[in-house]
Design a protein around this motif. Structure first.
Motif, PDB file in Angstrom:
ATOM      1  N   ASP A  45      76.315  22.501  22.563  1.00  0.00           N
ATOM      2  CA  ASP A  45      75.167  21.988  23.325  1.00  0.00           C
ATOM      3  C   ASP A  45      74.549  23.085  24.177  1.00  0.00           C
ATOM      4  N   VAL A  46      75.385  23.852  24.848  1.00  0.00           N
ATOM      5  CA  VAL A  46      74.890  24.895  25.739  1.00  0.00           C
ATOM      6  C   VAL A  46      74.146  25.968  24.946  1.00  0.00           C
ATOM      7  N   THR A  47      74.702  26.389  23.808  1.00  0.00           N
ATOM      8  CA  THR A  47      74.014  27.418  23.017  1.00  0.00           C
ATOM      9  C   THR A  47      72.731  26.890  22.400  1.00  0.00           C
ATOM     10  N   ASN A  48      72.657  25.602  22.130  1.00  0.00           N
ATOM     11  CA  ASN A  48      71.439  25.020  21.555  1.00  0.00           C
ATOM     12  C   ASN A  48      70.334  24.807  22.583  1.00  0.00           C
ATOM     13  N   TYR A  49      70.684  24.488  23.825  1.00  0.00           N
ATOM     14  CA  TYR A  49      69.686  24.092  24.815  1.00  0.00           C
ATOM     15  C   TYR A  49      69.422  25.118  25.917  1.00  0.00           C
ATOM     16  N   CYS A  50      70.305  26.080  26.087  1.00  0.00           N
ATOM     17  CA  CYS A  50      70.150  27.052  27.169  1.00  0.00           C
ATOM     18  C   CYS A  50      69.755  28.415  26.613  1.00  0.00           C
ATOM     19  N   THR A  51      69.169  29.242  27.466  1.00  0.00           N
ATOM     20  CA  THR A  51      68.858  30.622  27.096  1.00  0.00           C
ATOM     21  C   THR A  51      70.113  31.453  27.310  1.00  0.00           C
ATOM     22  N   VAL A  52      70.702  31.906  26.202  1.00  0.00           N
ATOM     23  CA  VAL A  52      71.916  32.710  26.249  1.00  0.00           C
ATOM     24  C   VAL A  52      71.516  34.182  26.266  1.00  0.00           C
ATOM     25  N   LEU A  53      71.874  34.867  27.335  1.00  0.00           N
ATOM     26  CA  LEU A  53      71.540  36.280  27.473  1.00  0.00           C
ATOM     27  C   LEU A  53      72.586  37.178  26.847  1.00  0.00           C
ATOM     28  N   ASN A  54      73.831  36.701  26.803  1.00  0.00           N
ATOM     29  CA  ASN A  54      74.927  37.490  26.249  1.00  0.00           C
ATOM     30  C   ASN A  54      76.058  36.534  25.897  1.00  0.00           C
ATOM     31  N   SER A  55      76.798  36.879  24.845  1.00  0.00           N
ATOM     32  CA  SER A  55      77.925  36.057  24.420  1.00  0.00           C
ATOM     33  C   SER A  55      79.088  36.968  24.034  1.00  0.00           C
ATOM     34  N   LYS A  56      80.278  36.640  24.529  1.00  0.00           N
ATOM     35  CA  LYS A  56      81.481  37.401  24.193  1.00  0.00           C
ATOM     36  C   LYS A  56      82.582  36.441  23.804  1.00  0.00           C
ATOM     37  N   THR A  57      83.259  36.751  22.709  1.00  0.00           N
ATOM     38  CA  THR A  57      84.438  35.992  22.322  1.00  0.00           C
ATOM     39  C   THR A  57      85.648  36.868  22.596  1.00  0.00           C
ATOM     40  N   LYS A  58      86.545  36.377  23.425  1.00  0.00           N
ATOM     41  CA  LYS A  58      87.735  37.138  23.793  1.00  0.00           C
ATOM     42  C   LYS A  58      88.789  37.027  22.697  1.00  0.00           C
ATOM     43  N   LYS A  59      89.799  37.880  22.769  1.00  0.00           N
ATOM     44  CA  LYS A  59      90.873  37.899  21.774  1.00  0.00           C
ATOM     45  C   LYS A  59      91.574  36.560  21.637  1.00  0.00           C
ATOM     46  N   ASN A  60      91.684  35.826  22.746  1.00  0.00           N
ATOM     47  CA  ASN A  60      92.373  34.537  22.716  1.00  0.00           C
ATOM     48  C   ASN A  60      91.468  33.390  22.239  1.00  0.00           C
ATOM     49  N   GLY A  61      90.217  33.711  21.883  1.00  0.00           N
ATOM     50  CA  GLY A  61      89.295  32.700  21.380  1.00  0.00           C
ATOM     51  C   GLY A  61      88.377  32.098  22.421  1.00  0.00           C
TER      52      GLY A  61
END
Length: 91
Positions: A45-61
């Motif tokens: 929901d957040v990625t669909n409706y909000c303006t995402v400036l940066n995204s990081k996936t950590k090693k633990n998911g």
């Protein structure tokens, strides 16, 4: 220990606890425009409706998003298993 030292310790502890708290969990007023973030928000929901400036996936998911909000400026939100864990203002 004198009274001044005791008050100083409580003041420092109070300030450090303030910085450690999440931005809004339980407070329904962090808006990305047409979407309001709550403690029940999910990653999709957040990625669909909000303006995402940066995204990081950590090693633990875990996923950390940097978001632009209407009333809180830029915030960082952490998601565990797709569920919002916490947000804080981006320093």
């Amino acid at each position: 220990m004198n009274t001044l030292k005791i008050w100083g310790i409580f003041l420092i502890l109070g300030i450090s606890n303030t910085f450690a708290q999440s931005l809004y969990l339980g407070n329904n007023n962090v808006s990305c425009g047409r979407y309001t973030l709550t403690e029940n928000s999910i990653l999709n929901d957040v990625t669909n409706y909000c303006t995402v400036l940066n995204s990081k996936t950590k090693k633990n998911g875990d996923v950390v998003l940097k978001l632009q909000t209407i009333n809180n400026g830029v915030i960082k939100c952490k998601f565990i298993n797709g569920q919002l864990e916490k947000c804080h203002s981006d320093d």
